[in-house]
Write an enzyme that holds these catalytic residues in place. Structure first.
Site, short mmCIF file in Angstrom:
data_model
loop_
_atom_site.label_atom_id
_atom_site.label_comp_id
_atom_site.label_asym_id
_atom_site.label_seq_id
_atom_site.Cartn_x
_atom_site.Cartn_y
_atom_site.Cartn_z
N SER A 152 -2.58 -0.41 -4.59
CA SER A 152 -1.35 -0.21 -5.55
C SER A 152 0.08 -0.65 -4.49
O SER A 152 -0.22 -0.42 -3.40
CB SER A 152 -0.97 1.07 -5.98
OG SER A 152 -0.05 1.12 -6.59
N TYR B 4 -1.85 10.61 -5.14
CA TYR B 4 -1.94 9.20 -5.41
C TYR B 4 -1.69 8.15 -4.46
O TYR B 4 -2.46 7.38 -3.95
CB TYR B 4 -1.74 8.93 -6.75
CG TYR B 4 -1.66 7.64 -7.05
CD1 TYR B 4 -2.99 7.14 -7.64
CD2 TYR B 4 -0.67 6.63 -7.32
CE1 TYR B 4 -3.34 5.90 -8.26
CE2 TYR B 4 -0.88 5.46 -7.89
CZ TYR B 4 -2.27 4.99 -8.21
OH TYR B 4 -2.33 3.72 -8.49
#
Ligand SMILES: NC(=O)c1ccc[n+]([C@@H]2O[C@H](COP(=O)([O-])OP(=O)(O)OC[C@H]3O[C@@H](n4cnc5c(N)ncnc54)[C@H](OP(=O)(O)O)[C@@H]3O)[C@@H](O)[C@H]2O)c1
Length: 258
Positions: free
Chosen positions: A139, A152
């Site tokens: 990401s 995360y």
């Protein structure tokens, strides 16, 4: 028979679309996720549309035994892979001190441990056949600290560092490893992570299909790191120039739970 692509998290979002892209390029595919009904439905669609062979495989990849069973199953079918796509992952927005440990632990197990373990399980097969592709989905979160999504963001930094390191180890083997870094993208991810209302996820987002095409092409080129979209590319470049304390403060503002 063509060697299949194994895709984790193929029941929705980017993984679902990656399966469609691979099938459109005449790859057989192994679809892995927990929601088997969705995988079976996708199998029917892909086989009808592209005449490829599709295997749905239900697994909770947070379980080590399920990951080993997946390797054993592919070997029992005599299915050497063309590519491994480690896409399954999720996030969660919360003040870390108040987070549910079970959920954080599952995130570490899925985003980090499962991706690493599956890579370890399938890589020797790729090296033995002198060819293979690994696509690990990270990401833009990999490039900076993410207050209120601390685990995360850290998990995606791990994915990028790990994948870049093994890509270097694999030089000369015929096997490549690519890190795909999407920015905010339309999928079930924002609702799962409870960030759908966040400014970052408002407005027109790229579709999972667009990100999947971009990721597939980067994997085929053997590109090391592929950041999707010009805005995200500028953003990730700027993270190389700014102090991490400033980046954390910026993300803290953007991600503060309402
Ligand atoms: N969408 C974004 O804005 C965005 C941005 C950057 C990076 N990403 C990354 O892109 C990847 C794909 O996410 P997405 O956006 O496509 O989200 P998504 O639509 O929520 O898809 C997540 C996939 O992971 C699977 N999964 C979740 N837990 C699992 C488990 N325990 N075992 C096996 N499979 C599991 C889900 O299937 P089941 O529930 O059926 O198991 C689903 O197929 C993730 O790694 C995410 O971090 C997404």
């Amino acid at each position: 028979m063509a060697k299949p692509v194994l895709i984790t998290g193929a029941s929705s979002g980017i993984g679902y679309e990656l399966a469609r892209v691979c099938a459109a390029h005449q790859h057989d595919v192994i679809l892995v996720a927990r929601r088997e009904d969705r995988l079976k439905d996708l199998k029917e669609k892909l086989e009808a549309a592209h005449g490829v062979q599709v295997w749905p495989y239900q697994a909770d990849l947070t379980e080590a035994t399920a990951r080993q069973a997946l390797l054993d199953w592919t070997q029992s079918l005599g299915l050497p892979l063309y590519a491994l796509v480690n896409n399954a992952g999720f996030g969660h927005l919360q003040f870390f001190a108040e987070t549910d440990w079970e959920r954080q632990n599952a995130m570490v197990q899925l985003n980090i441990v499962a991706l690493t373990h599956l890579t370890r399980l399938f890589l020797p097969g790729f090296i033995a056949q002198g060819q293979g592709r690994i696509l690990n989905v990270a990401s833009t979160a990999a490039f900076l600290p993410g207050p209120y999504m601390a685990v995360y963001y850290a998990s995606k930094a791990y994915v990028m560092s790990f994948t870049e390191a093994i890509a270097s180890e694999l030089e000369g083997t015929g096997v490549t490893a690519t890190t795909l870094c999407p920015g905010p993208t339309e999928s079930e991810f924002p609702d799962q992570a409870q960030i759908g209302e966040m400014e970052l996820f408002k407005g027109k987002l790229p579709s999972s299909a667009e990100v999947a095409v971009f990721g597939y092409e980067a994997m085929e080129r053997g590109q090391r790191i592929a950041v999707h979209g010009i805005t995200n590319q500028m953003l990730t470049l700027s993270t190389r120039l700014l102090p991490s304390k400033q980046l954390a403060a910026m993300m803290k503002k953007l991600q503060k739970p309402g």
